[in-house]
Design a protein around this motif. Structure first.
Motif, PDB file in Angstrom:
ATOM      1  N   ALA A   1      37.179  81.770   2.614  1.00  0.00           N
ATOM      2  CA  ALA A   1      38.172  80.694   2.553  1.00  0.00           C
ATOM      3  C   ALA A   1      39.383  81.068   1.707  1.00  0.00           C
ATOM      4  O   ALA A   1      40.465  80.512   1.912  1.00  0.00           O
ATOM      5  CB  ALA A   1      37.532  79.422   1.999  1.00  0.00           C
TER       6      ALA A   1
ATOM      7  N   LEU B   1      43.344  79.232   1.140  1.00  0.00           N
ATOM      8  CA  LEU B   1      43.509  78.267   0.058  1.00  0.00           C
ATOM      9  C   LEU B   1      44.917  78.384  -0.518  1.00  0.00           C
ATOM     10  O   LEU B   1      45.361  79.474  -0.865  1.00  0.00           O
ATOM     11  CB  LEU B   1      42.479  78.514  -1.050  1.00  0.00           C
ATOM     12  CG  LEU B   1      41.022  78.298  -0.684  1.00  0.00           C
ATOM     13  CD1 LEU B   1      40.119  78.675  -1.860  1.00  0.00           C
ATOM     14  CD2 LEU B   1      40.765  76.865  -0.256  1.00  0.00           C
TER      15      LEU B   1
ATOM     16  N   LEU C   1      38.649  71.272   3.069  1.00  0.00           N
ATOM     17  CA  LEU C   1      37.564  71.960   3.772  1.00  0.00           C
ATOM     18  C   LEU C   1      36.266  71.694   3.032  1.00  0.00           C
ATOM     19  O   LEU C   1      36.181  71.914   1.828  1.00  0.00           O
ATOM     20  CB  LEU C   1      37.831  73.470   3.835  1.00  0.00           C
ATOM     21  CG  LEU C   1      36.718  74.330   4.435  1.00  0.00           C
ATOM     22  CD1 LEU C   1      36.405  73.913   5.878  1.00  0.00           C
ATOM     23  CD2 LEU C   1      37.105  75.802   4.371  1.00  0.00           C
ATOM     24  N   GLU C   2      35.276  71.223   3.765  1.00  0.00           N
ATOM     25  CA  GLU C   2      33.938  70.998   3.225  1.00  0.00           C
ATOM     26  C   GLU C   2      32.987  71.929   3.953  1.00  0.00           C
ATOM     27  O   GLU C   2      32.971  71.976   5.183  1.00  0.00           O
ATOM     28  CB  GLU C   2      33.511  69.543   3.440  1.00  0.00           C
ATOM     29  CG  GLU C   2      32.083  69.284   2.986  1.00  0.00           C
ATOM     30  CD  GLU C   2      31.594  67.881   3.295  1.00  0.00           C
ATOM     31  OE1 GLU C   2      31.049  67.247   2.376  1.00  0.00           O
ATOM     32  OE2 GLU C   2      31.758  67.421   4.451  1.00  0.00           O
TER      33      GLU C   2
ATOM     34  N   ILE D   1      38.737  73.762  -6.056  1.00  0.00           N
ATOM     35  CA  ILE D   1      37.467  74.158  -5.457  1.00  0.00           C
ATOM     36  C   ILE D   1      36.365  73.475  -6.258  1.00  0.00           C
ATOM     37  O   ILE D   1      36.302  73.626  -7.486  1.00  0.00           O
ATOM     38  CB  ILE D   1      37.287  75.688  -5.495  1.00  0.00           C
ATOM     39  CG1 ILE D   1      38.475  76.375  -4.827  1.00  0.00           C
ATOM     40  CG2 ILE D   1      35.964  76.094  -4.854  1.00  0.00           C
ATOM     41  CD1 ILE D   1      38.715  77.787  -5.299  1.00  0.00           C
TER      42      ILE D   1
ATOM     43  N   LEU E   1      38.655  72.607  -1.516  1.00  0.00           N
ATOM     44  CA  LEU E   1      37.445  73.170  -0.913  1.00  0.00           C
ATOM     45  C   LEU E   1      36.246  72.592  -1.622  1.00  0.00           C
ATOM     46  O   LEU E   1      36.158  72.645  -2.856  1.00  0.00           O
ATOM     47  CB  LEU E   1      37.453  74.700  -1.050  1.00  0.00           C
ATOM     48  CG  LEU E   1      36.187  75.456  -0.655  1.00  0.00           C
ATOM     49  CD1 LEU E   1      35.861  75.270   0.831  1.00  0.00           C
ATOM     50  CD2 LEU E   1      36.331  76.942  -0.999  1.00  0.00           C
TER      51      LEU E   1
END
Length: 180
Positions: free
Chosen positions: A128, A132, A46-47, A138, A112
């Motif tokens: 988020a 996760l 996820l960006e 991250i 992330l």
């Protein structure tokens, strides 16, 4: 990675240098993120903060599935075109405010990357967090040059028993955090 995608990344590096407001991560940060994706064997990434898609191209090089969120319609249009040109089929672009879009996402994420509104990093992480996986990586960009805007985020990941975190002095500074 295909030569055409490397050429596209190089083109976007030059574009970012010439166009204020479309800041890209430095190439060394991109290579670092790509290596982290490989090492962690992340499958779902996820960006938050797509801009013109440059960093997503680095993340997608790890062969995981990238979901990237961008609010600015002009940047979304540019990123969509760049993803089309890259011919990478593992990037999903979501248009909208990440604070509203993250809760709508399905599944879990192994990685992330935060590179959007710095003052909202803590909120992005909290939204988020339930998605996760244990051991998720991250990476929060700009931890050196914009650290004062990320203080709540940085203090939290550095002091919480839910994470292990360290500042990596690459590019503009990446706070690298592991979800325990």
């Amino acid at each position: 990675m295909e030569e055409s995608t490397k050429r596209l990344r190089h083109e976007l590096e030059r574009f970012g240098e010439r166009n204020a407001g479309l800041y890209n991560i430095p190439p060394e940060t991109g290579a670092f993120l790509s290596m982290l994706v490989h090492i962690s064997k992340a499958k779902n990434i996820l960006e938050v903060g797509t801009s013109n898609g440059y960093s997503a191209l680095w993340l997608a090089a790890g062969r995981g599935k990238v979901t990237t969120i961008e609010a600015d319609p002009v940047k979304v249009k540019m990123a969509a075109e760049n993803f089309r040109r890259s011919k990478l089929g593992n990037i999903t672009l979501v248009q909208g405010n990440a604070l509203r879009e993250i809760p709508k996402l399905k599944g879990t994420f192994d990685f992330l990357f935060l590179d959007a509104t710095k003052e909202e990093y803590f909120s992005y992480l909290n939204l988020a967090y339930p998605r996760l996986s244990k051991g998720a990586v991250i990476a929060a960009d700009n931890a050196i040059n914009f650290g004062k805007y990320m203080e709540d985020y940085l203090n939290y990941v550095r002091s919480s028993k839910k994470f292990k975190s360290v500042l990596v002095p690459i590019g503009n500074g990446v706070e690298l955090t592991l979800k325990l």
